[in-house]
Write an enzyme that holds these catalytic residues in place. Structure first.
Site, short mmCIF file in Angstrom:
data_model
loop_
_atom_site.label_atom_id
_atom_site.label_comp_id
_atom_site.label_asym_id
_atom_site.label_seq_id
_atom_site.Cartn_x
_atom_site.Cartn_y
_atom_site.Cartn_z
CE LYS A 109 11.70 -1.86 0.90
NZ LYS A 109 12.10 -2.69 -0.25
P1 NAD Z 1 2.59 -7.64 -2.59
O1 NAD Z 1 1.99 -6.78 -1.54
O2 NAD Z 1 2.23 -7.42 -4.01
O3 NAD Z 1 2.28 -9.19 -2.25
C1 NAD Z 1 2.61 -9.80 -1.05
C2 NAD Z 1 2.00 -11.20 -1.04
O4 NAD Z 1 2.47 -11.91 0.10
C3 NAD Z 1 0.47 -11.20 -0.96
O5 NAD Z 1 -0.02 -12.27 -1.72
C4 NAD Z 1 0.22 -11.43 0.54
O6 NAD Z 1 -1.06 -12.00 0.80
C5 NAD Z 1 1.35 -12.40 0.84
N1 NAD Z 1 1.74 -12.45 2.24
C6 NAD Z 1 2.02 -11.43 3.07
N2 NAD Z 1 2.36 -11.89 4.28
C7 NAD Z 1 2.31 -13.25 4.20
C8 NAD Z 1 2.57 -14.30 5.10
N3 NAD Z 1 2.93 -14.06 6.35
N4 NAD Z 1 2.42 -15.58 4.66
C9 NAD Z 1 2.06 -15.83 3.39
N5 NAD Z 1 1.80 -14.87 2.48
C10 NAD Z 1 1.91 -13.61 2.90
O7 NAD Z 1 4.16 -7.54 -2.37
P2 NAD Z 1 5.33 -7.79 -3.44
O8 NAD Z 1 5.65 -6.49 -4.07
O9 NAD Z 1 5.03 -8.98 -4.26
O10 NAD Z 1 6.55 -8.11 -2.45
C11 NAD Z 1 6.74 -9.39 -1.89
C12 NAD Z 1 8.15 -9.51 -1.34
O11 NAD Z 1 9.09 -9.24 -2.40
C13 NAD Z 1 8.48 -8.49 -0.23
O12 NAD Z 1 9.39 -9.09 0.65
C14 NAD Z 1 9.17 -7.38 -1.00
O13 NAD Z 1 10.02 -6.61 -0.17
C15 NAD Z 1 9.95 -8.18 -2.02
N6 NAD Z 1 10.35 -7.43 -3.22
C16 NAD Z 1 9.42 -6.79 -3.98
C17 NAD Z 1 9.84 -6.10 -5.11
C18 NAD Z 1 8.87 -5.42 -6.05
O14 NAD Z 1 9.31 -4.97 -7.11
N7 NAD Z 1 7.58 -5.36 -5.75
C19 NAD Z 1 11.21 -6.05 -5.44
C20 NAD Z 1 12.12 -6.75 -4.63
C21 NAD Z 1 11.68 -7.44 -3.53
#
Ligand code: NAD
Length: 421
Positions: A109
């Site tokens: 990561k």
């Molecule tokens: P992103 O940056 O596209 O979106 C994050 C979202 O969460 C945004 O809408 C933001 O406003 C919201 N957010 C952040 N903190 C918050 C809080 N405290 N309360 C409410 N909303 C909040 O990120 P993403 O890529 O969608 O990732 C989201 C989660 O999924 C993370 O935990 C990430 O590690 C996990 N994830 C992502 C992927 C991927 O392919 N992008 C894969 C596996 C896991």
């Protein structure tokens, strides 16, 4: 073992889950020590020349937790509060996720400590390029292959690829250095949607096995970024009713079902969810406690805690985010008979399609969207079934079962490789 004080709840959760699996598998102390400490952790200080002087020195981290099963794989998180320990915890989770979903990768990561929402597109590109230059020795098809995570996206992965090719004096990189790139630059169709879609494929399988009708389910989604917005959109397409969604600015609820297309349009126009006219404004705390059948935490870690889990009314929690549930909350959810699909299974669709991108680029092939989605659906269902059967046979929760399967594969591979220097 390191004596550093654990200040990161993400790392605390990751270590707790590993120790829980190690106890169930009766692993010896030596094996546990090998699994607990990352293979490598790097702290960089970046000095990019930005249009603002807001960030004089930006911390960035790269952690390779394990490469026993293959090169470390895991996304780049760009967030003002991300710490080295968070990245360590997230890298460890990636080791279990790649092992469980059975792709030939280890876990890694990156973290870049700044706020993407406060950056112009040009400044963000400069920071991403600066991270790439700083981390160049640690990125490679046989070392560590980054991808998007919170705060980073397809465009950023395109800049990484360009930066690496440019540094080598070539038009393209040979082999896959980064996944989640734009399709034009060697990316794969469907990668952007893969994590969110994978969450829903997994959920639909869970509903089938638990005798619930997915198409009649009321769903609340926390986080409306890449994972949350795609999961909400796809669940609505599959007939479920999305009654609440939220982002960091707050949330919106409509018990008759939100029009997700309109929610996306509102965000495109205003940059945030709050104030959406098609629902009533709610807080993130209200979203977690919403009266719904399925809760999808898809924002960030440590959102379901001992303090708020008694309020949860959902029958199923599908972890789109990494580490959204803390261990003490897990115990309470089990007592409440809430079925939790753990992160390392539920959101593994992204890394699975990253693996397809990796093989596509290595073999200079192109897969169609139908092939990608069909393989994603098949893998998510197969892995759901495997974890579900293991949990039933061994009388474990889904998280315990997923962790035991994942950890035992890494241990078996470590033994098969023998004693490394
Ligand atoms: P992103 O940056 O596209 O979106 C994050 C979202 O969460 C945004 O809408 C933001 O406003 C919201 N957010 C952040 N903190 C918050 C809080 N405290 N309360 C409410 N909303 C909040 O990120 P993403 O890529 O969608 O990732 C989201 C989660 O999924 C993370 O935990 C990430 O590690 C996990 N994830 C992502 C992927 C991927 O392919 N992008 C894969 C596996 C896991």
């Amino acid at each position: 073992m390191s004596n550093n004080i654990l200040t990161s709840r993400m790392l605390q959760t990751a270590r707790f889950n590993l120790e829980m699996a190690a106890a169930k598998l009766k692993l010896g102390k030596t094996s546990l020590i090998r699994l607990i400490e990352p293979k490598e952790k790097i702290e960089l200080t970046l000095h990019p020349k930005l249009s603002t002087t807001k960030y004089p020195g930006i911390k960035a981290y790269v952690v390779r937790h394990s490469d026993t099963l293959g090169p470390a794989k895991g996304g780049i998180r760009m967030s003002p509060g991300v710490t080295l320990q968070d990245v360590e915890g997230l890298a460890m989770e990636m080791t279990w996720k790649t092992s469980l979903i059975e792709v030939p990768f280890g876990g890694g990561k990156s973290g870049v400590c700044c706020d993407p929402a406060a950056l112009s597109a040009d400044d963000k590109e400069i920071i991403i390029r600066s991270y790439t230059r700083g981390a160049v020795r640690h990125i490679g098809p046989e070392i560590y292959v980054p991808a998007p995570d919170m705060g980073t996206n397809e465009a950023d992965m395109g800049h990484i690829r360009d930066c690496l090719a440019y540094s080598a004096g070539k038009s393209i990189t040979s082999g896959c250095y980064v996944t989640g790139k734009p399709v034009l630059l060697g990316g794969i169709v469907g990668r952007r949607e893969a994590t969110g879609k994978g969450v829903i494929y997994c959920l639909m399988r869970a509903c089938e096995r638990l005798g619930m009708k997915f198409s009649q389910a009321a769903i609340a989604v926390q986080g409306f970024g890449n994972v949350g917005s795609v999961a909400a959109q796809f669940a609505a397409e599959m007939g479920a009713k999305i009654i609440a969604v939220s982002d960091i600015s707050g949330g919106t609820m409509n018990r008759s079902g939100l029009d997700i297309g309109k929610v996306c349009e509102h965000i495109r126009k205003t940059g945030k969810l709050a104030g959406f006219a098609g629902g009533r404004d709610i807080t993130n705390a209200e979203l977690i406690a919403a009266d719904c059948d399925i809760l999808i935490p898809a924002a960030t870690q440590s959102q379901i805690t001992e303090a708020n889990c008694a309020e949860i009314k959902a029958k199923i929690i599908a972890e789109g985010a990494n580490g959204p549930t803390e261990p003490k909350a897990d115990d309470i959810l089990e007592q409440k008979n809430i079925f939790v699909i753990p992160d390392i299974l539920c959101n593994a669709g992204g890394v699975f399609v990253s693996y397809l991108e990796y093989t596509q680029e290595t073999q200079r092939e192109q897969m169609t969207i139908e092939e990608v989605n069909e393989r994603l659906n098949r893998r998510m269902c197969k892995k759901f079934d495997e974890v579900y059967e293991y949990s039933k046979t061994n009388k474990m929760t889904m998280r315990q079962a997923a962790m035991c399967i994942a950890v035992s594969r890494v241990v078996a591979a470590t033994d098969a490789r023998g004693a490394l220097p």
